[in-house]
Design an enzyme around this catalytic site. Sequence first.
Site, PDB file in Angstrom:
ATOM      1  N   ASN A   9       0.921  -1.293   0.047  1.00  0.00           N
ATOM      2  CA  ASN A   9      -0.061   0.106   0.153  1.00  0.00           C
ATOM      3  C   ASN A   9       0.759   1.102  -0.139  1.00  0.00           C
ATOM      4  O   ASN A   9       1.549   1.517   0.876  1.00  0.00           O
ATOM      5  CB  ASN A   9      -0.866   0.211   1.424  1.00  0.00           C
ATOM      6  CG  ASN A   9      -1.644   1.168   1.270  1.00  0.00           C
ATOM      7  OD1 ASN A   9      -1.858   2.030   0.306  1.00  0.00           O
ATOM      8  ND2 ASN A   9      -2.733   1.260   2.335  1.00  0.00           N
ATOM      9  N   TRP A  10       0.972   1.855  -1.307  1.00  0.00           N
ATOM     10  CA  TRP A  10       2.075   2.823  -1.361  1.00  0.00           C
ATOM     11  C   TRP A  10       1.364   4.232  -0.761  1.00  0.00           C
ATOM     12  O   TRP A  10       2.038   5.184  -0.525  1.00  0.00           O
ATOM     13  CB  TRP A  10       2.312   3.083  -2.541  1.00  0.00           C
ATOM     14  CG  TRP A  10       3.075   2.293  -3.578  1.00  0.00           C
ATOM     15  CD1 TRP A  10       3.703   1.183  -2.843  1.00  0.00           C
ATOM     16  CD2 TRP A  10       3.687   2.340  -4.853  1.00  0.00           C
ATOM     17  NE1 TRP A  10       4.514   0.525  -3.690  1.00  0.00           N
ATOM     18  CE2 TRP A  10       4.330   1.136  -4.811  1.00  0.00           C
ATOM     19  CE3 TRP A  10       3.496   3.298  -5.832  1.00  0.00           C
ATOM     20  CZ2 TRP A  10       4.962   0.985  -6.150  1.00  0.00           C
ATOM     21  CZ3 TRP A  10       4.091   3.015  -6.814  1.00  0.00           C
ATOM     22  CH2 TRP A  10       4.844   1.922  -7.106  1.00  0.00           C
ATOM     23  N   LYS A  11       0.062   4.178  -0.299  1.00  0.00           N
ATOM     24  CA  LYS A  11      -0.346   5.193   0.264  1.00  0.00           C
ATOM     25  C   LYS A  11      -0.556   6.583  -0.588  1.00  0.00           C
ATOM     26  O   LYS A  11      -0.181   6.410  -1.669  1.00  0.00           O
ATOM     27  CB  LYS A  11       0.038   5.686   1.681  1.00  0.00           C
ATOM     28  CG  LYS A  11      -0.380   4.360   2.441  1.00  0.00           C
ATOM     29  CD  LYS A  11      -0.166   4.640   3.753  1.00  0.00           C
ATOM     30  CE  LYS A  11      -0.300   3.419   4.671  1.00  0.00           C
ATOM     31  NZ  LYS A  11      -0.228   3.233   6.179  1.00  0.00           N
ATOM     32  N   HIS A  97      -9.545   1.396   4.614  1.00  0.00           N
ATOM     33  CA  HIS A  97      -8.203   1.432   5.570  1.00  0.00           C
ATOM     34  C   HIS A  97      -8.560   2.642   6.698  1.00  0.00           C
ATOM     35  O   HIS A  97      -9.431   3.218   6.425  1.00  0.00           O
ATOM     36  CB  HIS A  97      -7.240   2.235   4.550  1.00  0.00           C
ATOM     37  CG  HIS A  97      -5.996   2.146   5.140  1.00  0.00           C
ATOM     38  ND1 HIS A  97      -5.567   3.116   6.124  1.00  0.00           N
ATOM     39  CD2 HIS A  97      -4.902   1.017   4.873  1.00  0.00           C
ATOM     40  CE1 HIS A  97      -4.190   2.630   6.531  1.00  0.00           C
ATOM     41  NE2 HIS A  97      -3.936   1.583   5.870  1.00  0.00           N
ATOM     42  N   GLU A  99      -7.217   4.877   7.762  1.00  0.00           N
ATOM     43  CA  GLU A  99      -6.960   6.219   7.258  1.00  0.00           C
ATOM     44  C   GLU A  99      -8.086   6.788   6.565  1.00  0.00           C
ATOM     45  O   GLU A  99      -8.467   7.944   6.829  1.00  0.00           O
ATOM     46  CB  GLU A  99      -5.669   6.422   6.378  1.00  0.00           C
ATOM     47  CG  GLU A  99      -4.289   6.224   7.196  1.00  0.00           C
ATOM     48  CD  GLU A  99      -3.269   5.505   6.473  1.00  0.00           C
ATOM     49  OE1 GLU A  99      -3.151   5.627   5.442  1.00  0.00           O
ATOM     50  OE2 GLU A  99      -2.366   4.812   7.265  1.00  0.00           O
ATOM     51  N   GLU A 169      -5.433  -4.648  10.442  1.00  0.00           N
ATOM     52  CA  GLU A 169      -4.586  -3.761  10.693  1.00  0.00           C
ATOM     53  C   GLU A 169      -4.698  -3.009  12.055  1.00  0.00           C
ATOM     54  O   GLU A 169      -5.676  -1.932  12.074  1.00  0.00           O
ATOM     55  CB  GLU A 169      -4.370  -2.577   9.557  1.00  0.00           C
ATOM     56  CG  GLU A 169      -4.002  -3.279   8.086  1.00  0.00           C
ATOM     57  CD  GLU A 169      -3.621  -2.265   7.099  1.00  0.00           C
ATOM     58  OE1 GLU A 169      -2.302  -2.515   6.529  1.00  0.00           O
ATOM     59  OE2 GLU A 169      -3.937  -1.287   7.220  1.00  0.00           O
ATOM     60  N   GLY A 175       2.425   2.593  10.946  1.00  0.00           N
ATOM     61  CA  GLY A 175       3.480   3.511  10.766  1.00  0.00           C
ATOM     62  C   GLY A 175       4.200   3.731  12.000  1.00  0.00           C
ATOM     63  O   GLY A 175       4.650   4.804  12.187  1.00  0.00           O
ATOM     64  N   SER A 215       3.254  -1.932  10.252  1.00  0.00           N
ATOM     65  CA  SER A 215       4.704  -2.040  10.619  1.00  0.00           C
ATOM     66  C   SER A 215       5.449  -3.509  10.042  1.00  0.00           C
ATOM     67  O   SER A 215       6.287  -4.028  10.773  1.00  0.00           O
ATOM     68  CB  SER A 215       5.072  -1.774  11.900  1.00  0.00           C
ATOM     69  OG  SER A 215       4.900  -0.402  12.227  1.00  0.00           O
ATOM     70  N   GLY A 236       2.939  -0.986   4.419  1.00  0.00           N
ATOM     71  CA  GLY A 236       2.857   0.481   4.098  1.00  0.00           C
ATOM     72  C   GLY A 236       4.501   0.812   3.802  1.00  0.00           C
ATOM     73  O   GLY A 236       4.930   0.430   2.689  1.00  0.00           O
ATOM     74  N   GLY A 237       4.831   1.480   4.781  1.00  0.00           N
ATOM     75  CA  GLY A 237       6.470   2.004   4.731  1.00  0.00           C
ATOM     76  C   GLY A 237       7.180   1.135   3.839  1.00  0.00           C
ATOM     77  O   GLY A 237       8.108   1.505   3.079  1.00  0.00           O
TER      78      GLY A 237
HETATM   79  P1  13P Z   1       2.890   0.583   7.680  1.00  0.00           P
HETATM   80  O1  13P Z   1       3.371  -0.789   7.181  1.00  0.00           O
HETATM   81  O2  13P Z   1       3.700   1.698   7.231  1.00  0.00           O
HETATM   82  O3  13P Z   1       2.782   0.423   9.165  1.00  0.00           O
HETATM   83  O4  13P Z   1       1.633   0.784   7.195  1.00  0.00           O
HETATM   84  C1  13P Z   1       0.642  -0.324   7.326  1.00  0.00           C
HETATM   85  C2  13P Z   1      -0.799   0.217   6.425  1.00  0.00           C
HETATM   86  O5  13P Z   1      -1.468   0.907   6.885  1.00  0.00           O
HETATM   87  C3  13P Z   1      -0.703  -0.897   5.055  1.00  0.00           C
HETATM   88  O6  13P Z   1      -1.920  -0.451   4.702  1.00  0.00           O
END
Ligand code: 13P
Length: 253
Positions: A9-11, A97, A99, A169, A175, A215, A236-237
């Site tokens: 997930n590049w966001k 998600h 977010e 999640e 994050g 994470s 994500g990251g």
């Molecule tokens: P991180 O891997 O950066 O914690 O993000 C997780 C996430 O929200 C994937 O959708």
Amino acid sequence: MRKQIAAANWKMNLSQSEADTLLNELLQTDHSLAAHQEAIFAVPAIYIHQATSTLAGKQNVFVAAQNCHQKSNGAYTGEISAPMFASVGVKHIVLGHSERREYFAESDALLAEKVNAVLAIDSTPIFCCGEPLEIREAGTQNSFVEAQLKNSLFHLSAEQIIKVVIAYEPIWAIGTGKTASSEQAQEIHAYIRSVFATKYGQSIADQISILYGGSVKAANAKELFSQPDVDGGLVGGASLIASEFAAIINALK
Ligand code: 13P
């Protein structure tokens, strides 16, 4: 064996040239996918075309959207519908998600509509659920997540629910560098599967892939994915670093 999935997930990250570099670096890494494994890249919508052409011909590799509108078309300036994504070859759409729930006020009821929109175009919703820190501290995470699943997914038939991928999640792990332990992940993934088993029967529940997100990185992916009810990750990251994501793909069971 149910599908094992490494989903990126590049966001809202990367310029076009950075996205191009990342995908090309990734293609040069040493990674492989067995028949029951998939790598999915949820990129910003504006890069879907580019990512699809860069990854063309790669077996079990898909480009996904990070969200869609619940309606198929109409006067919704700035929005993109599920049929539009389908028309450019997208087969997976991330929904709900945390977010989007938090910053865009997406409710369980709205997400039920979005799930329907994605299934209507024969694509896979990657449906996110997960509790905030205060719920985890109160020890009520199971009932919190169960309500999210019931409110947005329980109207689906058995044939429909097996098309859905779940991403658990925990918000406190997103994050933050604070991953759920593999025991914590296994415990709630098994609970999620039991919720589906109660509603749809064990054999349906056993076919649903449940990804862990929060994470995930190369250093912890193998341990997390080794758990019996953890069927991969939504990342994500660490998905923004080619070598990290390649190692996460290789950690799939
Ligand atoms: P991180 O891997 O950066 O914690 O993000 C997780 C996430 O929200 C994937 O959708």
